[in-house]
Enzyme design. Structure first.
Site, PDB file in Angstrom:
ATOM      1  CB  SER A  23      -0.851   0.041   1.042  1.00 29.83           C
ATOM      2  OG  SER A  23      -1.837   1.417   1.349  1.00 29.83           O
ATOM      3  CB  THR A  75      -8.471  -1.635   1.639  1.00 34.03           C
ATOM      4  OG1 THR A  75      -8.406  -1.660  -0.302  1.00 34.03           O
ATOM      5  CG2 THR A  75      -7.523  -2.936   2.033  1.00 34.03           C
ATOM      6  CE  LYS A  79     -11.986  -0.019   0.140  1.00 29.46           C
ATOM      7  NZ  LYS A  79     -12.168   0.419  -1.460  1.00 29.46           N
ATOM      8  CG  ASN A 100     -12.440   4.859   1.306  1.00 28.89           C
ATOM      9  OD1 ASN A 100     -13.047   5.491   2.404  1.00 28.89           O
ATOM     10  ND2 ASN A 100     -11.082   5.478   0.992  1.00 28.89           N
ATOM     11  CG  ASP A 115     -12.655   4.266  -2.611  1.00 30.23           C
ATOM     12  OD1 ASP A 115     -11.859   4.924  -2.102  1.00 30.23           O
ATOM     13  OD2 ASP A 115     -13.178   2.858  -1.956  1.00 30.23           O
ATOM     14  N   GLY A 141     -18.056  -4.033  -7.811  1.00 29.30           N
ATOM     15  CA  GLY A 141     -17.849  -4.690  -5.894  1.00 29.30           C
ATOM     16  C   GLY A 141     -17.599  -3.446  -5.718  1.00 29.30           C
ATOM     17  N   GLY A 254      -5.396   5.633 -12.514  1.00 32.91           N
ATOM     18  CA  GLY A 254      -6.031   5.741 -11.668  1.00 32.91           C
ATOM     19  C   GLY A 254      -5.516   6.554 -10.344  1.00 32.91           C
TER      20      GLY A 254
HETATM   21  P1  NAD Z   1     -14.090  -6.380  -5.924  1.00 31.12           P
HETATM   22  O1  NAD Z   1     -13.347  -7.321  -6.205  1.00 31.12           O
HETATM   23  O2  NAD Z   1     -14.599  -5.894  -4.851  1.00 31.12           O
HETATM   24  O3  NAD Z   1     -14.697  -5.954  -7.374  1.00 31.12           O
HETATM   25  C1  NAD Z   1     -14.409  -6.340  -8.885  1.00 31.12           C
HETATM   26  C2  NAD Z   1     -15.355  -6.794  -9.223  1.00 31.12           C
HETATM   27  O4  NAD Z   1     -15.214  -6.498 -11.037  1.00 31.12           O
HETATM   28  C3  NAD Z   1     -16.054  -8.340  -9.033  1.00 31.12           C
HETATM   29  O5  NAD Z   1     -17.748  -7.952  -8.986  1.00 31.12           O
HETATM   30  C4  NAD Z   1     -16.286  -8.916  -9.985  1.00 31.12           C
HETATM   31  O6  NAD Z   1     -16.698 -10.314 -10.993  1.00 31.12           O
HETATM   32  C5  NAD Z   1     -16.010  -8.305 -11.427  1.00 31.12           C
HETATM   33  N1  NAD Z   1     -14.579  -8.340 -12.296  1.00 31.12           N
HETATM   34  C6  NAD Z   1     -13.542  -9.106 -12.335  1.00 31.12           C
HETATM   35  N2  NAD Z   1     -12.832  -8.499 -13.535  1.00 31.12           N
HETATM   36  C7  NAD Z   1     -14.251  -8.525 -14.575  1.00 31.12           C
HETATM   37  C8  NAD Z   1     -13.816  -8.463 -15.794  1.00 31.12           C
HETATM   38  N3  NAD Z   1     -13.636  -9.295 -16.693  1.00 31.12           N
HETATM   39  N4  NAD Z   1     -15.567  -8.332 -16.372  1.00 31.12           N
HETATM   40  C9  NAD Z   1     -16.475  -7.461 -16.017  1.00 31.12           C
HETATM   41  N5  NAD Z   1     -16.365  -7.604 -14.524  1.00 31.12           N
HETATM   42  C10 NAD Z   1     -15.232  -8.319 -13.869  1.00 31.12           C
HETATM   43  O7  NAD Z   1     -13.392  -5.530  -6.160  1.00 31.12           O
HETATM   44  P2  NAD Z   1     -12.970  -3.659  -5.697  1.00 31.12           P
HETATM   45  O8  NAD Z   1     -12.280  -3.618  -4.300  1.00 31.12           O
HETATM   46  O9  NAD Z   1     -13.751  -3.620  -6.206  1.00 31.12           O
HETATM   47  O10 NAD Z   1     -11.598  -3.189  -6.748  1.00 31.12           O
HETATM   48  C11 NAD Z   1     -11.154  -2.777  -8.167  1.00 31.12           C
HETATM   49  C12 NAD Z   1     -10.305  -3.172  -8.626  1.00 31.12           C
HETATM   50  O11 NAD Z   1      -9.912  -1.433  -8.076  1.00 31.12           O
HETATM   51  C13 NAD Z   1      -8.667  -3.199  -7.617  1.00 31.12           C
HETATM   52  O12 NAD Z   1      -8.077  -3.708  -9.190  1.00 31.12           O
HETATM   53  C14 NAD Z   1      -8.368  -1.977  -6.592  1.00 31.12           C
HETATM   54  O13 NAD Z   1      -6.667  -2.194  -6.545  1.00 31.12           O
HETATM   55  C15 NAD Z   1      -9.099  -1.448  -7.513  1.00 31.12           C
HETATM   56  N6  NAD Z   1      -9.197  -0.166  -6.601  1.00 31.12           N
HETATM   57  C16 NAD Z   1      -8.209   1.396  -6.986  1.00 31.12           C
HETATM   58  C17 NAD Z   1      -8.812   2.477  -5.939  1.00 31.12           C
HETATM   59  C18 NAD Z   1      -8.224   3.528  -6.384  1.00 31.12           C
HETATM   60  O14 NAD Z   1      -7.995   4.323  -5.364  1.00 31.12           O
HETATM   61  N7  NAD Z   1      -8.014   4.176  -7.931  1.00 31.12           N
HETATM   62  C19 NAD Z   1      -9.778   2.481  -4.938  1.00 31.12           C
HETATM   63  C20 NAD Z   1      -9.963   1.443  -4.898  1.00 31.12           C
HETATM   64  C21 NAD Z   1      -9.856  -0.197  -5.354  1.00 31.12           C
END
Ligand code: NAD
Length: 292
Positions: A23, A75, A79, A100, A115, A141, A254
């Site tokens: 992180s 995280t 969450k 978060n 977020d 998600g 991102g």
């Molecule tokens: P999560 O597992 O809760 O949700 C991800 C979702 O994507 C799930 O519902 C899954 O079924 C779906 N998914 C996976 N592959 C897919 C595809 N090919 N097509 C369609 N749907 C698909 O994860 P999350 O906590 O929501 O995190 C998602 C991403 O966001 C991670 O890479 C995380 O690092 C990133 N993130 C970035 C920030 C930021 O500040 N930039 C903040 C939070 C999360």
């Protein structure tokens, strides 16, 4: 912020989650605090490393409060689970159904969702005057719930949600439709069809992360009529960002969301504004060795 047991210019904060060793949050928060002449210690509470699980959440939160922590970030995968252990929620956190950032103040633990703020800032800064009436989002998600909330607050009129787990897209669409009745929010059926009619695309899946390479949408659906926002930030130049650039799309990587959410959490912890430009410089200077 009222703290018990810690000097007024000293802040103890942390992150609760699993597999969080890479992180950037400790670096971002500690650098910003240092620049403001504050002392801030940001501890990682890696539940996977410690052999803890969800049942340990109340114990860890209570320990932080006892030690006078100002709050903590939360995280994946806690969450939603953390909500049951809090005394209240901010309007954003209540709307998203996920937290978060937790602030301990005046004997209460209040959950926030920065977020939503972070992605809202990323949108405002990244798409400028481009249209955003019709947007496609892949991924429904935890983070996707926050980005979709930010999209609707930004004024999106039609949002099509896609997820490999169709039930997630359907549930998020129904929740948002109830909150934004004037808009049209659907769980999409044809990704190419939806993208052909869209102004923007948001990737809220983990596709594109170093450990999950690839594109979350077919490359041929990307074109200069679209702006594309990817919330994956490790790496920043995901396959989606690179391919979108090549095809003439305006892109938002991102980093803007990551910096915006951290800046808003910093303010919640310390009561002081965070300097976004300085936090971006910290983000950019994060040593790769630390992210390994
Ligand atoms: P999560 O597992 O809760 O949700 C991800 C979702 O994507 C799930 O519902 C899954 O079924 C779906 N998914 C996976 N592959 C897919 C595809 N090919 N097509 C369609 N749907 C698909 O994860 P999350 O906590 O929501 O995190 C998602 C991403 O966001 C991670 O890479 C995380 O690092 C990133 N993130 C970035 C920030 C930021 O500040 N930039 C903040 C939070 C999360």
């Amino acid at each position: 912020m009222t703290q018990m047991g810690v000097a007024s210019d000293t802040y103890l904060v942390g992150l609760i989650g699993r597999d969080i060793a890479a992180s950037r949050s400790p670096w971002l928060h500690e650098q910003e605090a240092g620049a403001q002449g504050l002392r801030l210690l940001y501890m990682l509470h890696d539940f996977a490393q410690r052999g803890w699980d969800e049942a340990d959440l109340p114990r860890v939160l209570a320990a932080m409060r006892t030690l006078g922590a100002a709050g903590c970030n939360v995280t994946y995968p806690y969450k939603q689970a953390v909500i049951g252990h809090l005394d209240g929620l901010s309007p954003q956190a209540a709307a998203v159904g996920a937290v978060n950032t937790v602030v301990f103040a005046d004997g209460r633990a209040i959950g926030h969702n920065t977020d939503v703020i972070g992605f809202g800032e990323a949108l405002a800064g990244g798409i400028g005057g481009r249209p955003a009436g019709t947007v496609v989002q892949v991924g429904a998600g935890g983070a996707g719930a926050a980005t979709a909330q930010a999209l609707m607050r930004h004024g999106v009129e039609q949002l099509a949600l896609f997820d490999v787990d169709q039930a997630r897209a359907t549930a998020l669409a129904a929740r948002l439709q109830g909150q934004f009745p004037a808009a049209r929010i659907t769980a999409g059926t044809s990704l190419p069809g939806a993208l052909a009619a869209a102004d923007g695309l948001v990737n809220a899946t983990p596709m594109g992360m170093a450990k999950l390479p690839g594109l979350p949408v077919p490359a041929e659906c990307l074109g200069p009529q679209l702006w594309v926002a990817d919330i994956v930030y490790f790496p920043l130049e995901t396959a989606l960002i690179a391919e979108s650039r090549r095809r003439g799309c305006a892109v938002i990587d991102g980093s803007a969301m990551a910096i915006g959410q951290a800046a808003a959490a910093f303010t919640l912890f310390t009561g002081r504004p965070a300097d976004r430009a300085r936090m971006r410089a910290s983000f950019d200077s994060f040593a790769p060795a630390r992210a390994a």
